[in-house]
Design an enzyme around this catalytic site. Structure first.
Site, PDB file in Angstrom:
ATOM      1  N   CYS A   1      56.284  32.120  90.108  1.00 14.53           N
ATOM      2  CA  CYS A   1      55.163  32.695  90.834  1.00 14.53           C
ATOM      3  C   CYS A   1      53.943  32.768  89.915  1.00 14.53           C
ATOM      4  CB  CYS A   1      55.549  34.090  91.320  1.00 14.53           C
ATOM      5  SG  CYS A   1      54.176  35.115  91.846  1.00 14.53           S
ATOM      6  N   GLU A   2      52.846  32.199  90.358  1.00 13.82           N
ATOM      7  CA  GLU A   2      51.652  32.184  89.510  1.00 13.82           C
ATOM      8  C   GLU A   2      50.975  33.550  89.426  1.00 13.82           C
ATOM      9  OE1 GLU A   2      48.084  30.617  92.421  1.00 13.82           O
ATOM     10  OE2 GLU A   2      49.314  29.114  91.445  1.00 13.82           O
ATOM     11  N   HIS A   3      51.346  34.475  90.284  1.00 12.62           N
ATOM     12  CA  HIS A   3      50.721  35.802  90.269  1.00 12.62           C
ATOM     13  C   HIS A   3      51.363  36.755  89.263  1.00 12.62           C
ATOM     14  CE1 HIS A   3      49.619  34.734  94.650  1.00 12.62           C
ATOM     15  NE2 HIS A   3      48.667  34.352  93.832  1.00 12.62           N
ATOM     16  N   HIS A   4      52.690  36.590  89.036  1.00 11.92           N
ATOM     17  CA  HIS A   4      53.391  37.512  88.148  1.00 11.92           C
ATOM     18  C   HIS A   4      54.177  36.805  87.047  1.00 11.92           C
ATOM     19  CE1 HIS A   4      52.956  39.659  92.045  1.00 11.92           C
ATOM     20  NE2 HIS A   4      52.551  40.614  91.247  1.00 11.92           N
TER      21      HIS A   4
ATOM     22  N   GLN B   1      54.567  29.435  96.994  1.00  9.36           N
ATOM     23  CA  GLN B   1      55.438  28.655  97.869  1.00  9.36           C
ATOM     24  C   GLN B   1      54.660  27.923  98.952  1.00  9.36           C
ATOM     25  OE1 GLN B   1      58.917  30.761  99.248  1.00  9.36           O
ATOM     26  NE2 GLN B   1      59.083  29.487 101.069  1.00  9.36           N
TER      27      GLN B   1
ATOM     28  N   HIS C   1      61.762  35.603  96.229  1.00  8.43           N
ATOM     29  CA  HIS C   1      60.757  35.811  95.188  1.00  8.43           C
ATOM     30  C   HIS C   1      61.098  37.057  94.385  1.00  8.43           C
ATOM     31  CE1 HIS C   1      57.654  32.916  96.764  1.00  8.43           C
ATOM     32  NE2 HIS C   1      58.550  32.938  97.729  1.00  8.43           N
TER      33      HIS C   1
ATOM     34  N   CYS D   1      59.317  38.541  92.332  1.00  9.45           N
ATOM     35  CA  CYS D   1      58.176  39.461  92.287  1.00  9.45           C
ATOM     36  C   CYS D   1      58.248  40.458  93.443  1.00  9.45           C
ATOM     37  CB  CYS D   1      56.845  38.711  92.288  1.00  9.45           C
ATOM     38  SG  CYS D   1      56.613  37.599  93.681  1.00  9.45           S
TER      39      CYS D   1
END
Length: 192
Positions: A79-82, A122, A150, A152
């Protein structure tokens, strides 16, 4: 493509993170962790240095003009956010081009890895796989469905382990023809 992974830089950053959370990066159990993380990141983000054209290289004349579908391709992404993993299964189907050209089945799994092995969401990954299929193989239609958990969402934040996110991308005749789309979805969902 992009520059090679800067392993020493990752190692320095991981040492800094360990110190920032209150750990001792020189502690016996952590001394080799920065190097291990750097190697893991190099592997996990190898897709940044690949293109779909690199893996969809083999095309066969088969005179096949019906759906080709590969289900349950295991995938792992970050995940690019976390920067925590999400993982699950990808399902890819396509209808060969007018010449009946097909690609090797393993090439579809490799295509998933090209996009999964990069910082990702995703929804984008699903579309990227479908668009790459259309651009490189020029099939009459393509369908990509990804089901993933996920971390996250499972191990932090809302903490709902087992929740699955399902995304789809449908292109060409599979999108335009309700009958063809229904056939593709029934093949994808059939578990016999």
């Amino acid at each position: 493509m992009t520059e090679p992974v800067d392993l020493p830089r990752i190692e320095r950053a991981v040492r800094e993170i360990l110190a920032a959370i209150g750990e001792d990066p020189a502690r016996d159990g952590l001394v080799d962790t920065p190097a291990r993380v750097a190697r893991m990141y190099a592997e996990q983000f190898a897709g940044l240095r690949q293109r779909p054209e690199d893996v969809l290289t083999t095309v066969f004349d088969s005179e096949h003009d019906e759906i080709v579908l590969v289900r349950d391709i295991e995938m792992y992404s970050m995940c690019e956010h976390h920067l925590v993993p999400f993982f699950g299964k990808a399902h890819i189907g396509y209808i060969p081009n007018g010449k009946g050209e097909i690609t090797g089945l393993s090439k579809l799994a490799r295509l998933v890895d090209v996009y999964a092995r990069r910082p990702q969401v995703q929804e984008r990954m699903t579309s990227q796989i479908a668009d790459a299929l259309m651009r490189v193989l020029e099939p009459r239609g393509a369908l990509v469905v990804i089901e993933a958990e996920h971390l996250c969402m499972s191990m932090r934040g809302v903490r709902k382990p087992g929740a699955k996110t399902v995304t789809s991308a449908v292109r060409g005749i599979i999108r335009d023809s309700a009958r063809t789309r229904a056939e593709a979805m029934s093949l994808l969902l059939h578990r016999g």
